[in-house]
Design a protein around this motif. Structure first.
Motif, short mmCIF file in Angstrom:
data_model
loop_
_atom_site.label_atom_id
_atom_site.label_comp_id
_atom_site.label_asym_id
_atom_site.label_seq_id
_atom_site.Cartn_x
_atom_site.Cartn_y
_atom_site.Cartn_z
N ALA A 70 0.67 -1.13 0.10
CA ALA A 70 -0.13 0.04 0.09
C ALA A 70 0.94 1.20 -0.12
CB ALA A 70 -0.95 0.00 1.20
N ARG A 71 1.90 1.24 0.75
CA ARG A 71 2.75 2.38 0.81
C ARG A 71 3.54 2.56 -0.67
NH1 ARG A 71 8.05 3.55 4.59
NH2 ARG A 71 8.58 5.66 3.34
N ILE A 72 4.11 1.57 -1.16
CA ILE A 72 4.60 1.34 -2.35
C ILE A 72 3.66 1.96 -3.36
CG2 ILE A 72 5.68 0.14 -4.47
CD1 ILE A 72 6.96 -1.61 -2.21
N GLU A 73 2.44 1.58 -3.54
CA GLU A 73 1.33 2.06 -4.50
C GLU A 73 1.00 3.70 -4.14
OE1 GLU A 73 -2.79 0.36 -5.90
OE2 GLU A 73 -2.37 0.13 -3.64
N THR A 74 1.02 4.08 -3.33
CA THR A 74 0.80 5.27 -2.75
C THR A 74 2.05 6.10 -3.62
OG1 THR A 74 -0.52 5.20 -0.95
CG2 THR A 74 0.67 7.20 -1.21
N ASP A 75 3.31 5.64 -3.31
CA ASP A 75 4.46 6.46 -3.67
C ASP A 75 4.52 6.31 -5.26
OD1 ASP A 75 5.10 7.06 -0.88
OD2 ASP A 75 6.63 5.59 -0.90
N VAL A 76 4.32 5.10 -5.90
CA VAL A 76 4.36 5.06 -7.32
C VAL A 76 3.32 6.01 -7.87
CG1 VAL A 76 3.91 3.59 -9.18
CG2 VAL A 76 5.34 2.91 -7.33
N ASP A 77 2.13 5.83 -7.29
CA ASP A 77 1.05 6.89 -8.23
C ASP A 77 1.36 8.31 -7.91
OD1 ASP A 77 -1.73 6.64 -9.08
OD2 ASP A 77 -1.96 8.08 -7.45
N ALA A 78 1.98 8.79 -6.84
CA ALA A 78 2.33 10.34 -6.57
C ALA A 78 3.38 10.66 -7.70
CB ALA A 78 2.59 10.38 -5.11
N PHE A 79 4.29 9.72 -7.83
CA PHE A 79 5.60 9.87 -8.42
C PHE A 79 5.27 9.90 -10.21
CE2 PHE A 79 9.38 8.35 -10.65
CZ PHE A 79 10.15 9.54 -10.51
N LEU A 80 4.60 9.08 -10.33
CA LEU A 80 4.26 8.67 -11.75
C LEU A 80 3.24 9.81 -12.20
CD1 LEU A 80 4.20 5.02 -12.43
CD2 LEU A 80 5.87 6.51 -13.09
N GLY A 81 2.17 10.18 -11.31
CA GLY A 81 1.20 11.36 -11.58
C GLY A 81 1.95 12.52 -11.61
N GLY A 82 3.00 12.98 -10.92
CA GLY A 82 3.59 14.07 -11.13
C GLY A 82 4.56 14.11 -12.60
N LEU A 83 5.17 13.09 -12.82
CA LEU A 83 5.85 13.15 -14.18
C LEU A 83 4.89 13.23 -15.31
CD1 LEU A 83 8.60 10.36 -13.82
CD2 LEU A 83 8.83 12.77 -13.49
N SER A 84 3.62 12.72 -15.15
CA SER A 84 2.60 12.84 -16.15
C SER A 84 2.15 14.21 -16.39
CB SER A 84 1.59 11.84 -15.86
OG SER A 84 0.50 12.02 -16.68
N GLU A 85 1.93 14.87 -15.06
CA GLU A 85 1.61 16.20 -15.23
C GLU A 85 2.59 16.93 -15.67
OE1 GLU A 85 0.64 16.97 -11.03
OE2 GLU A 85 -1.41 16.27 -11.29
#
Length: 93
Positions: A70-85
């Protein structure tokens, strides 16, 4: 930005992850930009291949590093979301 677990991330056109032998570190190269990702970011970026979905990337990281999924999922989502933006990563549905 929350990304779907079934989304498949890939680098945007002209963006690539490369190991800079001269400096001994990984860099994310983009048009007119050079980013220096930290070791955690590098592990995520190494798995962005345009084939694996986000859930598979999270599963692979959880397995490789024995950290709470769950922690990894949150971190990956935030990181890739930022790169996507920023237009560095595209996520296909």
């Amino acid at each position: 930005m929350v990304l779907a677990a079934t989304g498949v991330p890939k680098f945007a056109r002209g963006v690539r992850l490369r190991h800079d032998e001269a400096r001994g570190q990984w860099v994310l190269l983009a048009p007119e930009r050079v980013l220096h990702p930290d070791p955690v970011a590098v592990e995520i970026l190494k798995r962005v291949d345009g084939e694996r979905d986000i859930a598979a990337i999270v599963d692979d990281l959880a397995s490789a590093f024995a950290v709470d999924r769950a922690r990894i999922e949150t971190d990956v989502d935030a990181f890739l979301g930022g790169l996507s933006e920023k237009g560095l990563v595209e996520v296909a549905s």
